[in-house]
Design an enzyme around this catalytic site. Structure first.
Site, PDB file in Angstrom:
ATOM      1  N   ASP A 329      27.204   7.070 -14.430  1.00 37.88           N
ATOM      2  CA  ASP A 329      27.828   6.640 -14.526  1.00 37.88           C
ATOM      3  C   ASP A 329      27.332   4.609 -14.497  1.00 37.88           C
ATOM      4  O   ASP A 329      25.949   5.436 -15.521  1.00 37.88           O
ATOM      5  CB  ASP A 329      27.898   6.748 -12.847  1.00 37.88           C
ATOM      6  CG  ASP A 329      26.624   6.479 -12.595  1.00 37.88           C
ATOM      7  OD1 ASP A 329      25.789   5.986 -13.487  1.00 37.88           O
ATOM      8  OD2 ASP A 329      26.937   6.668 -11.440  1.00 37.88           O
ATOM      9  N   ASP A 331      26.607   1.214 -12.637  1.00 33.55           N
ATOM     10  CA  ASP A 331      26.323   1.377 -12.064  1.00 33.55           C
ATOM     11  C   ASP A 331      26.085  -0.531 -11.965  1.00 33.55           C
ATOM     12  O   ASP A 331      25.263  -1.458 -12.607  1.00 33.55           O
ATOM     13  CB  ASP A 331      24.784   1.686 -10.772  1.00 33.55           C
ATOM     14  CG  ASP A 331      24.728   3.322 -11.277  1.00 33.55           C
ATOM     15  OD1 ASP A 331      25.910   3.554 -10.134  1.00 33.55           O
ATOM     16  OD2 ASP A 331      24.028   3.472 -11.950  1.00 33.55           O
ATOM     17  N   ASP A 439      29.996   2.362 -10.725  1.00 32.13           N
ATOM     18  CA  ASP A 439      30.362   2.098  -8.828  1.00 32.13           C
ATOM     19  C   ASP A 439      29.964   0.409  -8.361  1.00 32.13           C
ATOM     20  O   ASP A 439      28.436   0.102  -9.982  1.00 32.13           O
ATOM     21  CB  ASP A 439      28.466   2.737  -8.420  1.00 32.13           C
ATOM     22  CG  ASP A 439      29.062   4.231  -7.723  1.00 32.13           C
ATOM     23  OD1 ASP A 439      30.136   5.026  -7.651  1.00 32.13           O
ATOM     24  OD2 ASP A 439      27.941   4.917  -7.597  1.00 32.13           O
TER      25      ASP A 439
HETATM   26  P1  UTP Z   1      23.102   7.048 -10.027  1.00 34.41           P
HETATM   27  O1  UTP Z   1      22.924   8.161  -9.148  1.00 34.41           O
HETATM   28  O2  UTP Z   1      23.900   6.009 -10.559  1.00 34.41           O
HETATM   29  O3  UTP Z   1      21.380   7.551 -10.645  1.00 34.41           O
HETATM   30  O4  UTP Z   1      22.023   6.442  -8.657  1.00 34.41           O
HETATM   31  P2  UTP Z   1      21.181   6.493 -12.210  1.00 34.41           P
HETATM   32  O5  UTP Z   1      19.391   7.119 -12.727  1.00 34.41           O
HETATM   33  O6  UTP Z   1      21.822   5.839 -12.606  1.00 34.41           O
HETATM   34  O7  UTP Z   1      21.419   7.666 -13.557  1.00 34.41           O
HETATM   35  P3  UTP Z   1      22.462   8.724 -14.274  1.00 34.41           P
HETATM   36  O8  UTP Z   1      22.278   8.060 -15.397  1.00 34.41           O
HETATM   37  O9  UTP Z   1      23.782   7.299 -13.422  1.00 34.41           O
HETATM   38  O10 UTP Z   1      22.958  10.118 -13.397  1.00 34.41           O
HETATM   39  C1  UTP Z   1      21.693   5.275  -9.525  1.00 34.41           C
HETATM   40  C2  UTP Z   1      20.685   4.482  -7.986  1.00 34.41           C
HETATM   41  O11 UTP Z   1      21.257   4.210  -6.874  1.00 34.41           O
HETATM   42  C3  UTP Z   1      20.729   4.900  -6.193  1.00 34.41           C
HETATM   43  C4  UTP Z   1      19.881   5.981  -5.919  1.00 34.41           C
HETATM   44  O12 UTP Z   1      19.049   6.346  -5.699  1.00 34.41           O
HETATM   45  C5  UTP Z   1      19.384   5.530  -8.160  1.00 34.41           C
HETATM   46  O13 UTP Z   1      18.073   4.704  -7.969  1.00 34.41           O
HETATM   47  N1  UTP Z   1      21.338   5.516  -4.962  1.00 34.41           N
HETATM   48  C6  UTP Z   1      22.661   5.942  -5.559  1.00 34.41           C
HETATM   49  C7  UTP Z   1      21.290   4.978  -3.537  1.00 34.41           C
HETATM   50  O14 UTP Z   1      20.271   4.311  -3.147  1.00 34.41           O
HETATM   51  N2  UTP Z   1      22.375   4.784  -2.787  1.00 34.41           N
HETATM   52  C8  UTP Z   1      23.735   6.231  -2.964  1.00 34.41           C
HETATM   53  O15 UTP Z   1      23.806   6.250  -1.965  1.00 34.41           O
HETATM   54  C9  UTP Z   1      23.902   6.356  -3.940  1.00 34.41           C
HETATM   55 MN    MN Z   2      24.238   5.862 -12.531  1.00 32.43          MN
END
Ligand code: UTP
Ligand code: MN
Length: 515
Positions: A329, A331, A439
Protein backbone atom coordinates in the site's frame (compact mmCIF):
# COMPACT_ATOMS: atom_id res chain seq x y z
CA UNK A 1 12.89 -34.37 46.21
CA UNK A 2 16.19 -35.62 44.95
CA UNK A 3 18.67 -35.24 47.78
CA UNK A 4 21.61 -32.96 47.23
CA UNK A 5 24.49 -35.33 46.64
CA UNK A 6 28.04 -34.86 45.67
CA UNK A 7 28.12 -35.26 41.95
CA UNK A 8 30.52 -37.44 40.10
CA UNK A 9 32.91 -35.44 38.01
CA UNK A 10 32.46 -36.78 34.53
CA UNK A 11 34.32 -35.31 31.62
CA UNK A 12 31.85 -33.63 29.34
CA UNK A 13 31.73 -35.65 26.17
CA UNK A 14 29.45 -34.56 23.34
CA UNK A 15 25.84 -35.47 23.95
CA UNK A 16 26.24 -35.56 27.71
CA UNK A 17 23.24 -34.18 29.48
CA UNK A 18 25.28 -32.92 32.38
CA UNK A 19 27.03 -34.83 35.06
CA UNK A 20 24.53 -35.53 37.74
CA UNK A 21 23.68 -38.75 39.46
CA UNK A 22 20.15 -38.32 38.24
CA UNK A 23 19.88 -37.20 34.66
CA UNK A 24 16.83 -35.66 33.10
CA UNK A 25 16.15 -35.58 29.38
CA UNK A 26 17.66 -32.58 27.64
CA UNK A 27 14.93 -30.27 26.41
CA UNK A 28 17.07 -27.50 24.98
CA UNK A 29 19.83 -29.05 22.90
CA UNK A 30 21.03 -25.63 21.72
CA UNK A 31 21.72 -24.44 25.25
CA UNK A 32 24.69 -25.74 27.20
CA UNK A 33 25.14 -24.11 30.58
CA UNK A 34 28.19 -23.70 32.72
CA UNK A 35 27.86 -22.22 36.20
CA UNK A 36 30.94 -20.40 37.41
CA UNK A 37 31.83 -21.37 40.95
CA UNK A 38 33.91 -18.24 41.52
CA UNK A 39 32.07 -16.06 44.08
CA UNK A 40 28.96 -18.24 43.73
CA UNK A 41 30.28 -20.90 46.03
CA UNK A 42 30.33 -24.66 45.59
CA UNK A 43 27.11 -25.54 47.40
CA UNK A 44 24.97 -22.92 45.68
CA UNK A 45 26.48 -23.95 42.39
CA UNK A 46 25.62 -27.58 43.05
CA UNK A 47 22.07 -26.65 43.97
CA UNK A 48 21.56 -24.49 40.88
CA UNK A 49 23.13 -27.12 38.62
CA UNK A 50 20.72 -29.72 39.86
CA UNK A 51 17.80 -27.36 39.44
CA UNK A 52 18.89 -26.74 35.85
CA UNK A 53 19.13 -30.46 35.16
CA UNK A 54 15.66 -31.07 36.54
CA UNK A 55 14.25 -28.43 34.24
CA UNK A 56 15.76 -30.18 31.25
CA UNK A 57 18.82 -27.94 30.79
CA UNK A 58 22.25 -29.32 30.01
CA UNK A 59 24.55 -28.13 32.76
CA UNK A 60 28.22 -28.91 32.27
CA UNK A 61 30.41 -29.64 35.24
CA UNK A 62 33.50 -28.51 33.41
CA UNK A 63 33.95 -25.66 31.01
CA UNK A 64 34.45 -26.63 27.38
CA UNK A 65 33.91 -25.17 23.95
CA UNK A 66 30.45 -26.76 23.91
CA UNK A 67 29.27 -24.29 26.53
CA UNK A 68 26.90 -21.67 25.11
CA UNK A 69 25.88 -19.84 28.31
CA UNK A 70 28.17 -19.04 31.24
CA UNK A 71 26.16 -18.14 34.35
CA UNK A 72 27.88 -16.08 37.03
CA UNK A 73 27.06 -14.36 40.28
CA UNK A 74 28.77 -11.17 41.49
CA UNK A 75 31.43 -11.25 38.77
CA UNK A 76 32.28 -8.52 36.31
CA UNK A 77 32.50 -9.29 32.61
CA UNK A 78 36.22 -8.55 32.72
CA UNK A 79 36.88 -11.07 35.47
CA UNK A 80 34.92 -13.80 33.72
CA UNK A 81 36.48 -13.04 30.36
CA UNK A 82 39.96 -13.41 31.87
CA UNK A 83 38.97 -16.64 33.57
CA UNK A 84 37.55 -18.01 30.32
CA UNK A 85 40.67 -17.15 28.42
CA UNK A 86 42.70 -19.14 30.92
CA UNK A 87 40.36 -22.07 30.22
CA UNK A 88 40.19 -22.12 26.44
CA UNK A 89 43.83 -21.10 26.30
CA UNK A 90 45.29 -20.98 22.83
CA UNK A 91 42.10 -22.30 21.21
CA UNK A 92 40.59 -18.89 20.77
CA UNK A 93 37.91 -16.97 22.56
CA UNK A 94 34.74 -18.70 23.66
CA UNK A 95 31.57 -17.42 21.98
CA UNK A 96 29.46 -18.23 25.02
CA UNK A 97 27.06 -15.68 26.51
CA UNK A 98 28.31 -14.29 29.81
CA UNK A 99 25.23 -13.97 31.94
CA UNK A 100 24.18 -12.93 35.35
CA UNK A 101 22.47 -15.52 37.52
CA UNK A 102 19.22 -13.54 37.05
CA UNK A 103 18.96 -14.99 33.53
CA UNK A 104 19.28 -18.47 35.01
CA UNK A 105 16.68 -17.99 37.75
CA UNK A 106 14.23 -16.40 35.31
CA UNK A 107 14.75 -19.30 32.93
CA UNK A 108 14.07 -21.78 35.73
CA UNK A 109 10.90 -19.96 36.59
CA UNK A 110 9.84 -19.91 32.95
CA UNK A 111 10.80 -23.54 32.45
CA UNK A 112 12.76 -22.60 29.31
CA UNK A 113 15.72 -20.42 28.37
CA UNK A 114 14.33 -16.88 28.47
CA UNK A 115 15.44 -14.33 25.95
CA UNK A 116 18.71 -12.66 26.86
CA UNK A 117 18.09 -9.01 27.67
CA UNK A 118 20.72 -6.38 28.23
CA UNK A 119 20.23 -6.50 31.96
CA UNK A 120 21.16 -10.20 31.93
CA UNK A 121 24.52 -9.60 30.30
CA UNK A 122 27.65 -9.03 32.33
CA UNK A 123 29.02 -5.56 31.88
CA UNK A 124 32.19 -5.69 29.84
CA UNK A 125 34.94 -3.25 29.06
CA UNK A 126 35.72 -2.60 25.41
CA UNK A 127 37.11 -5.75 23.87
CA UNK A 128 40.02 -5.76 21.49
CA UNK A 129 39.07 -5.74 17.83
CA UNK A 130 40.79 -9.09 17.33
CA UNK A 131 38.60 -10.67 19.97
CA UNK A 132 35.32 -9.81 18.27
CA UNK A 133 33.30 -12.78 17.01
CA UNK A 134 32.59 -13.56 13.38
CA UNK A 135 29.33 -11.66 13.80
CA UNK A 136 28.24 -9.77 16.85
CA UNK A 137 24.97 -7.99 17.04
CA UNK A 138 22.92 -6.25 19.73
CA UNK A 139 19.73 -8.01 20.71
CA UNK A 140 17.12 -5.33 19.97
CA UNK A 141 16.43 -4.61 16.31
CA UNK A 142 16.24 -0.89 17.11
CA UNK A 143 19.91 -1.00 18.18
CA UNK A 144 20.89 -2.35 14.78
CA UNK A 145 21.08 -0.88 11.31
CA UNK A 146 19.17 -2.99 8.83
CA UNK A 147 19.26 -1.84 5.23
CA UNK A 148 17.39 -3.42 2.34
CA UNK A 149 20.66 -5.09 1.37
CA UNK A 150 19.86 -8.53 2.78
CA UNK A 151 22.75 -11.00 2.41
CA UNK A 152 20.75 -13.89 3.81
CA UNK A 153 17.52 -13.76 1.81
CA UNK A 154 17.24 -17.53 1.42
CA UNK A 155 17.36 -17.95 5.19
CA UNK A 156 15.14 -14.98 6.00
CA UNK A 157 12.55 -15.97 3.36
CA UNK A 158 12.15 -19.36 5.03
CA UNK A 159 11.89 -17.83 8.51
CA UNK A 160 9.49 -15.11 7.33
CA UNK A 161 7.23 -17.69 5.72
CA UNK A 162 7.08 -19.64 8.98
CA UNK A 163 6.41 -16.38 10.82
CA UNK A 164 3.56 -15.60 8.46
CA UNK A 165 2.14 -19.08 8.93
CA UNK A 166 2.31 -18.69 12.71
CA UNK A 167 0.55 -15.32 12.49
CA UNK A 168 -2.13 -16.83 10.27
CA UNK A 169 -2.57 -19.58 12.86
CA UNK A 170 -3.09 -17.25 15.80
CA UNK A 171 0.35 -18.09 17.22
CA UNK A 172 1.72 -14.59 17.52
CA UNK A 173 4.44 -15.53 20.00
CA UNK A 174 5.95 -17.99 17.59
CA UNK A 175 5.53 -15.49 14.78
CA UNK A 176 7.51 -12.86 16.64
CA UNK A 177 10.25 -15.36 17.46
CA UNK A 178 10.69 -16.18 13.75
CA UNK A 179 10.52 -12.47 12.84
CA UNK A 180 13.23 -11.64 15.38
CA UNK A 181 15.45 -14.46 14.12
CA UNK A 182 14.98 -13.28 10.52
CA UNK A 183 15.75 -9.70 11.55
CA UNK A 184 19.06 -10.72 13.12
CA UNK A 185 20.09 -12.45 9.89
CA UNK A 186 18.98 -9.43 7.81
CA UNK A 187 21.36 -7.23 9.78
CA UNK A 188 24.46 -9.36 9.15
CA UNK A 189 27.07 -7.87 6.82
CA UNK A 190 27.68 -11.15 4.96
CA UNK A 191 25.98 -14.39 4.04
CA UNK A 192 25.99 -17.03 6.74
CA UNK A 193 27.75 -20.17 5.55
CA UNK A 194 27.93 -22.25 8.70
CA UNK A 195 26.06 -22.61 11.97
CA UNK A 196 29.18 -21.92 14.04
CA UNK A 197 29.12 -18.33 12.81
CA UNK A 198 25.85 -17.85 14.63
CA UNK A 199 27.21 -18.60 18.08
CA UNK A 200 26.53 -15.81 20.46
CA UNK A 201 23.97 -14.13 18.20
CA UNK A 202 20.77 -13.09 19.98
CA UNK A 203 17.19 -14.16 19.18
CA UNK A 204 18.06 -17.46 17.52
CA UNK A 205 15.98 -20.06 19.28
CA UNK A 206 16.15 -23.81 18.77
CA UNK A 207 13.41 -23.87 16.16
CA UNK A 208 14.91 -21.06 14.08
CA UNK A 209 18.34 -22.68 14.28
CA UNK A 210 16.89 -25.95 12.98
CA UNK A 211 15.39 -24.10 10.04
CA UNK A 212 18.70 -22.34 9.35
CA UNK A 213 20.62 -25.61 9.59
CA UNK A 214 18.23 -27.23 7.14
CA UNK A 215 18.68 -24.42 4.61
CA UNK A 216 22.46 -24.37 5.00
CA UNK A 217 22.74 -28.13 4.58
CA UNK A 218 19.99 -28.84 2.06
CA UNK A 219 19.44 -25.54 0.29
CA UNK A 220 15.85 -25.27 1.57
CA UNK A 221 13.86 -25.66 4.74
CA UNK A 222 11.66 -28.74 4.58
CA UNK A 223 9.29 -27.15 7.10
CA UNK A 224 8.93 -23.95 5.08
CA UNK A 225 8.44 -25.93 1.86
CA UNK A 226 5.80 -28.16 3.45
CA UNK A 227 4.02 -25.10 4.85
CA UNK A 228 4.02 -23.42 1.45
CA UNK A 229 2.39 -26.50 -0.08
CA UNK A 230 -0.16 -27.01 2.68
CA UNK A 231 -3.77 -26.50 1.64
CA UNK A 232 -4.57 -24.60 4.81
CA UNK A 233 -1.75 -22.09 4.35
CA UNK A 234 -2.62 -21.58 0.69
CA UNK A 235 -6.29 -20.98 1.52
CA UNK A 236 -5.46 -18.58 4.36
CA UNK A 237 -3.14 -16.62 2.06
CA UNK A 238 -5.73 -16.30 -0.67
CA UNK A 239 -8.60 -15.37 1.65
CA UNK A 240 -6.71 -12.93 3.88
CA UNK A 241 -5.36 -11.46 0.66
CA UNK A 242 -8.83 -9.98 0.24
CA UNK A 243 -8.84 -6.46 1.68
CA UNK A 244 -11.16 -6.46 4.70
CA UNK A 245 -10.74 -10.16 5.49
CA UNK A 246 -8.86 -11.06 8.67
CA UNK A 247 -7.63 -14.39 9.97
CA UNK A 248 -10.78 -15.10 11.98
CA UNK A 249 -13.09 -14.66 8.99
CA UNK A 250 -10.81 -16.67 6.71
CA UNK A 251 -10.75 -19.53 9.21
CA UNK A 252 -14.52 -19.54 9.47
CA UNK A 253 -14.84 -19.75 5.72
CA UNK A 254 -12.25 -22.52 5.49
CA UNK A 255 -14.16 -24.50 8.11
CA UNK A 256 -17.17 -24.18 5.81
CA UNK A 257 -15.15 -25.49 2.89
CA UNK A 258 -14.46 -22.16 1.21
CA UNK A 259 -10.80 -22.15 0.22
CA UNK A 260 -10.72 -19.96 -2.88
CA UNK A 261 -12.18 -16.84 -4.47
CA UNK A 262 -14.54 -18.65 -6.81
CA UNK A 263 -16.00 -20.72 -4.00
CA UNK A 264 -16.45 -17.56 -1.99
CA UNK A 265 -18.30 -15.87 -4.83
CA UNK A 266 -20.49 -18.91 -5.45
CA UNK A 267 -21.26 -19.29 -1.75
CA UNK A 268 -23.02 -15.94 -1.76
CA UNK A 269 -21.74 -15.22 1.72
CA UNK A 270 -22.76 -11.82 2.96
CA UNK A 271 -19.71 -9.59 2.59
CA UNK A 272 -19.25 -6.19 4.14
CA UNK A 273 -18.45 -3.11 2.08
CA UNK A 274 -14.68 -3.43 2.56
CA UNK A 275 -14.71 -7.10 1.59
CA UNK A 276 -16.82 -6.44 -1.51
CA UNK A 277 -14.31 -3.81 -2.62
CA UNK A 278 -11.45 -6.16 -1.72
CA UNK A 279 -12.89 -8.96 -3.83
CA UNK A 280 -13.66 -6.67 -6.75
CA UNK A 281 -10.09 -5.33 -6.87
CA UNK A 282 -8.40 -8.52 -5.72
CA UNK A 283 -5.91 -8.77 -8.54
CA UNK A 284 -4.81 -5.14 -8.45
CA UNK A 285 -4.50 -5.09 -4.67
CA UNK A 286 -2.32 -8.18 -4.68
CA UNK A 287 0.03 -6.75 -7.28
CA UNK A 288 2.90 -4.85 -5.60
CA UNK A 289 2.73 -1.07 -5.80
CA UNK A 290 5.83 0.36 -7.48
CA UNK A 291 7.72 3.51 -6.46
CA UNK A 292 6.47 5.26 -9.58
CA UNK A 293 2.89 4.45 -8.62
CA UNK A 294 3.54 5.58 -5.03
CA UNK A 295 4.91 8.86 -6.38
CA UNK A 296 1.82 9.29 -8.54
CA UNK A 297 -0.44 8.73 -5.53
CA UNK A 298 1.69 11.19 -3.54
CA UNK A 299 1.18 13.86 -6.20
CA UNK A 300 -2.58 13.38 -5.98
CA UNK A 301 -2.65 13.47 -2.16
CA UNK A 302 -0.45 16.58 -2.09
CA UNK A 303 -2.74 18.29 -4.53
CA UNK A 304 -5.75 17.40 -2.38
CA UNK A 305 -4.13 18.68 0.79
CA UNK A 306 -2.97 21.90 -0.86
CA UNK A 307 -6.47 22.48 -2.20
CA UNK A 308 -8.28 22.07 1.11
CA UNK A 309 -5.77 23.40 3.67
CA UNK A 310 -2.90 25.52 2.36
CA UNK A 311 0.15 25.23 4.62
CA UNK A 312 -0.63 21.65 5.68
CA UNK A 313 2.16 19.10 5.19
CA UNK A 314 2.04 15.62 3.68
CA UNK A 315 4.77 13.05 4.40
CA UNK A 316 5.23 9.66 2.78
CA UNK A 317 5.54 7.04 5.54
CA UNK A 318 5.59 3.22 5.73
CA UNK A 319 7.84 1.05 3.61
CA UNK A 320 8.37 3.61 0.86
CA UNK A 321 9.90 6.03 3.38
CA UNK A 322 12.34 3.25 4.26
CA UNK A 323 13.38 3.09 0.62
CA UNK A 324 11.48 -0.05 -0.39
CA UNK A 325 11.05 -0.48 -4.13
CA UNK A 326 7.55 -1.93 -3.83
CA UNK A 327 4.83 -2.05 -1.20
CA UNK A 328 1.40 -3.49 -0.48
CA UNK A 329 0.00 0.00 0.00
CA UNK A 330 1.05 3.65 0.17
CA UNK A 331 0.95 5.43 3.54
CA UNK A 332 0.78 9.17 4.22
CA UNK A 333 0.90 11.31 7.34
CA UNK A 334 -0.64 14.76 7.25
CA UNK A 335 -0.28 17.60 9.73
CA UNK A 336 -0.31 21.39 9.98
CA UNK A 337 2.51 23.43 11.59
CA UNK A 338 -0.04 25.23 13.79
CA UNK A 339 -1.49 22.99 16.48
CA UNK A 340 -5.23 22.50 15.99
CA UNK A 341 -5.32 23.62 12.37
CA UNK A 342 -5.22 19.93 11.32
CA UNK A 343 -8.70 19.45 12.79
CA UNK A 344 -11.20 18.69 10.05
CA UNK A 345 -8.47 18.06 7.49
CA UNK A 346 -9.30 14.39 6.86
CA UNK A 347 -12.94 14.75 5.81
CA UNK A 348 -12.00 17.63 3.53
CA UNK A 349 -9.19 15.67 1.85
CA UNK A 350 -11.42 12.63 1.47
CA UNK A 351 -14.25 14.57 -0.05
CA UNK A 352 -11.88 16.35 -2.47
CA UNK A 353 -10.43 13.00 -3.55
CA UNK A 354 -13.89 11.51 -3.94
CA UNK A 355 -15.19 14.46 -5.93
CA UNK A 356 -12.24 14.10 -8.31
CA UNK A 357 -12.99 10.40 -8.81
CA UNK A 358 -9.90 9.07 -7.07
CA UNK A 359 -11.65 6.87 -4.51
CA UNK A 360 -13.00 3.39 -5.14
CA UNK A 361 -13.47 2.82 -1.41
CA UNK A 362 -12.82 4.70 1.80
CA UNK A 363 -13.48 4.32 5.47
CA UNK A 364 -12.48 6.97 7.96
CA UNK A 365 -12.00 6.46 11.69
CA UNK A 366 -11.86 9.41 14.01
CA UNK A 367 -9.05 10.47 16.30
CA UNK A 368 -9.83 9.03 19.69
CA UNK A 369 -6.56 9.76 21.51
CA UNK A 370 -6.69 12.24 24.35
CA UNK A 371 -3.52 12.48 26.42
CA UNK A 372 -5.29 13.82 29.49
CA UNK A 373 -7.92 11.10 29.34
CA UNK A 374 -5.98 8.12 28.00
CA UNK A 375 -2.73 8.69 29.83
CA UNK A 376 0.44 6.86 28.94
CA UNK A 377 -1.09 3.39 28.74
CA UNK A 378 -0.96 2.08 25.24
CA UNK A 379 -4.07 0.74 23.58
CA UNK A 380 -4.12 -3.06 23.73
CA UNK A 381 -2.66 -3.65 20.29
CA UNK A 382 -0.37 -1.39 18.36
CA UNK A 383 -3.49 0.16 16.89
CA UNK A 384 -3.22 3.82 17.43
CA UNK A 385 -6.01 6.27 17.49
CA UNK A 386 -5.30 8.93 14.94
CA UNK A 387 -7.85 10.07 12.51
CA UNK A 388 -7.24 7.59 9.78
CA UNK A 389 -8.58 6.75 6.35
CA UNK A 390 -8.27 3.30 4.79
CA UNK A 391 -8.88 3.70 1.11
CA UNK A 392 -8.62 2.18 -2.32
CA UNK A 393 -7.43 4.66 -4.91
CA UNK A 394 -8.29 4.59 -8.56
CA UNK A 395 -4.98 5.48 -10.09
CA UNK A 396 -5.16 6.37 -13.81
CA UNK A 397 -2.29 5.01 -15.93
CA UNK A 398 -1.29 8.51 -17.01
CA UNK A 399 -1.04 9.51 -13.36
CA UNK A 400 2.47 8.08 -13.25
CA UNK A 401 3.42 11.14 -15.21
CA UNK A 402 1.83 13.11 -12.39
CA UNK A 403 0.14 16.47 -11.96
CA UNK A 404 -2.64 17.82 -14.17
CA UNK A 405 -2.77 14.77 -16.38
CA UNK A 406 -3.48 12.57 -13.39
CA UNK A 407 -6.42 14.68 -12.43
CA UNK A 408 -7.91 14.78 -15.88
CA UNK A 409 -7.63 11.01 -16.18
CA UNK A 410 -9.52 10.55 -12.98
CA UNK A 411 -12.21 13.07 -13.81
CA UNK A 412 -13.34 10.86 -16.62
CA UNK A 413 -13.91 8.07 -14.15
CA UNK A 414 -16.93 7.89 -11.91
CA UNK A 415 -16.55 8.62 -8.21
CA UNK A 416 -16.80 5.99 -5.54
CA UNK A 417 -20.51 6.57 -5.04
CA UNK A 418 -21.07 5.27 -8.56
CA UNK A 419 -20.80 1.51 -8.35
CA UNK A 420 -20.10 1.12 -12.05
CA UNK A 421 -16.74 2.83 -11.67
CA UNK A 422 -15.57 0.03 -9.46
CA UNK A 423 -16.22 -2.95 -11.68
CA UNK A 424 -13.13 -4.16 -13.46
CA UNK A 425 -13.21 -4.04 -17.21
CA UNK A 426 -13.09 -7.64 -18.35
CA UNK A 427 -12.23 -8.67 -21.88
CA UNK A 428 -12.04 -5.07 -23.04
CA UNK A 429 -8.30 -4.75 -23.17
CA UNK A 430 -6.20 -3.38 -20.37
CA UNK A 431 -8.15 -1.00 -18.18
CA UNK A 432 -6.67 2.50 -18.03
CA UNK A 433 -6.27 2.55 -14.26
CA UNK A 434 -5.30 0.37 -11.34
CA UNK A 435 -6.58 0.08 -7.79
CA UNK A 436 -4.06 0.93 -5.05
CA UNK A 437 -4.45 0.65 -1.29
CA UNK A 438 -3.75 4.01 0.34
CA UNK A 439 -3.69 4.80 4.06
CA UNK A 440 -3.99 8.39 5.26
CA UNK A 441 -3.27 9.50 8.82
CA UNK A 442 -3.65 12.94 10.37
CA UNK A 443 -1.69 13.96 13.46
CA UNK A 444 -1.50 17.24 15.38
CA UNK A 445 1.97 18.78 15.08
CA UNK A 446 2.67 18.13 18.79
CA UNK A 447 2.51 14.37 18.11
CA UNK A 448 3.98 14.48 14.61
CA UNK A 449 7.44 13.10 15.47
CA UNK A 450 5.90 10.17 17.34
CA UNK A 451 3.47 9.47 14.52
CA UNK A 452 6.27 9.67 11.94
CA UNK A 453 8.45 7.26 13.91
CA UNK A 454 5.52 4.94 14.62
CA UNK A 455 4.31 4.76 11.04
CA UNK A 456 7.61 4.42 9.26
CA UNK A 457 8.09 0.81 10.40
CA UNK A 458 9.15 -1.80 9.84
CA UNK A 459 6.61 -3.50 12.06
CA UNK A 460 9.32 -5.44 13.84
CA UNK A 461 11.44 -2.30 14.28
CA UNK A 462 8.44 -0.60 15.91
CA UNK A 463 7.74 -3.55 18.15
CA UNK A 464 11.37 -3.63 19.24
CA UNK A 465 11.41 0.12 19.92
CA UNK A 466 8.45 -0.29 22.25
CA UNK A 467 10.00 -3.33 23.90
CA UNK A 468 13.27 -1.43 24.40
CA UNK A 469 11.43 1.53 25.87
CA UNK A 470 9.48 -0.64 28.29
CA UNK A 471 12.11 -3.17 29.34
CA UNK A 472 15.28 -1.14 29.25
CA UNK A 473 14.09 2.40 30.00
CA UNK A 474 10.82 2.03 31.95
CA UNK A 475 9.14 4.21 29.33
CA UNK A 476 5.98 3.75 27.27
CA UNK A 477 6.25 4.59 23.60
CA UNK A 478 3.30 4.91 21.24
CA UNK A 479 2.65 6.69 17.97
CA UNK A 480 1.27 9.55 20.07
CA UNK A 481 3.70 10.06 22.93
CA UNK A 482 6.59 8.90 25.09
CA UNK A 483 5.99 8.58 28.81
CA UNK A 484 8.75 8.20 31.39
CA UNK A 485 7.41 5.97 34.16
CA UNK A 486 10.24 6.84 36.55
CA UNK A 487 9.79 10.58 36.24
CA UNK A 488 6.02 10.22 35.78
CA UNK A 489 5.97 12.65 32.90
CA UNK A 490 5.72 12.87 29.12
CA UNK A 491 8.91 13.53 27.17
CA UNK A 492 8.25 15.93 24.32
CA UNK A 493 9.95 15.69 20.96
CA UNK A 494 9.70 17.55 17.70
CA UNK A 495 11.90 15.19 15.68
CA UNK A 496 12.63 11.47 15.45
CA UNK A 497 16.22 12.21 16.50
CA UNK A 498 14.98 13.59 19.82
CA UNK A 499 12.91 10.47 20.47
CA UNK A 500 15.90 8.18 19.87
CA UNK A 501 17.90 10.43 22.23
CA UNK A 502 15.20 10.19 24.94
CA UNK A 503 15.34 6.43 24.56
CA UNK A 504 19.14 6.34 24.87
CA UNK A 505 19.46 4.91 21.38
CA UNK A 506 21.68 5.93 18.53
CA UNK A 507 19.63 7.52 15.76
CA UNK A 508 18.71 5.06 13.02
CA UNK A 509 17.58 6.65 9.73
CA UNK A 510 14.49 5.23 7.97
CA UNK A 511 16.56 3.41 5.33
CA UNK A 512 18.18 1.40 8.14
CA UNK A 513 14.94 0.42 9.88
CA UNK A 514 14.22 -2.49 7.52
CA UNK A 515 14.33 -5.09 10.28
P1 UTP B 1 2.31 -1.17 6.63
O1 UTP B 1 1.46 -2.32 7.06
O2 UTP B 1 1.81 -0.34 5.51
O3 UTP B 1 3.75 -1.77 6.32
O4 UTP B 1 2.52 -0.29 7.92
P2 UTP B 1 4.91 -1.23 5.39
O5 UTP B 1 6.14 -1.29 6.20
O6 UTP B 1 4.57 0.08 4.77
O7 UTP B 1 5.05 -2.35 4.30
P3 UTP B 1 4.17 -2.60 2.98
O8 UTP B 1 5.10 -2.47 1.87
O9 UTP B 1 3.07 -1.59 2.93
O10 UTP B 1 3.65 -3.98 3.13
C1 UTP B 1 3.39 0.82 7.96
C2 UTP B 1 3.68 1.18 9.36
O11 UTP B 1 2.54 1.67 10.00
C3 UTP B 1 2.38 1.10 11.27
C4 UTP B 1 3.08 -0.24 11.22
O12 UTP B 1 3.62 -0.56 12.46
C5 UTP B 1 4.16 0.00 10.20
O13 UTP B 1 5.32 0.39 10.88
N1 UTP B 1 0.97 0.89 11.58
C6 UTP B 1 0.17 0.25 10.69
C7 UTP B 1 0.46 1.34 12.76
O14 UTP B 1 1.18 1.92 13.57
N2 UTP B 1 -0.86 1.13 13.05
C8 UTP B 1 -1.68 0.49 12.20
O15 UTP B 1 -2.87 0.30 12.51
C9 UTP B 1 -1.14 0.04 10.98
MN1 MN C 1 2.69 0.39 3.77
Amino acid sequence: MVPLKRRKVVSSGAGSTGSHDVTFPTRFPQVVLFLLERKMGASRRAFLSQLGGKNGFQVEEQFSERVTHVVCENNSGEEVRRWLESQVGGRGRSAAHLLDVSWFTESMRAGRPVEILDRHKLQEQQMNEVEVEAFSTPSYACQRRTTLDNHNAVLTDALSLLAENAELSDEDGRGVAFRRAAAVLKSLPEPVTGLTQLRGLPCLGGHSLRVIKDVLENGASSEAEATKQSERFKALKVLTGIFGVGVKTAERWIRDGIVGLQQLQLSERPLNRAQRAGLRHYEDLNRPVTRAEAAAVAAVVEEAVAAVLPGARTTLIGGFRRGKLTGHDVDFLMTHPEEGREAGLMPKVVSWLDSQGFLLYQKTTRNSYLEAKDGPARPPSNMDRFERCYSIFKLPEEARRGGEEARRGAEEAEPCSGAAAASQVKGEGPKPWRAVRVDLVVSPISQFAFALLGWTGSKLFERELRRWAGHEKAMSLSSHALYDNKQSRYLRASSEEEIFAHLGLEYVPPSERNA
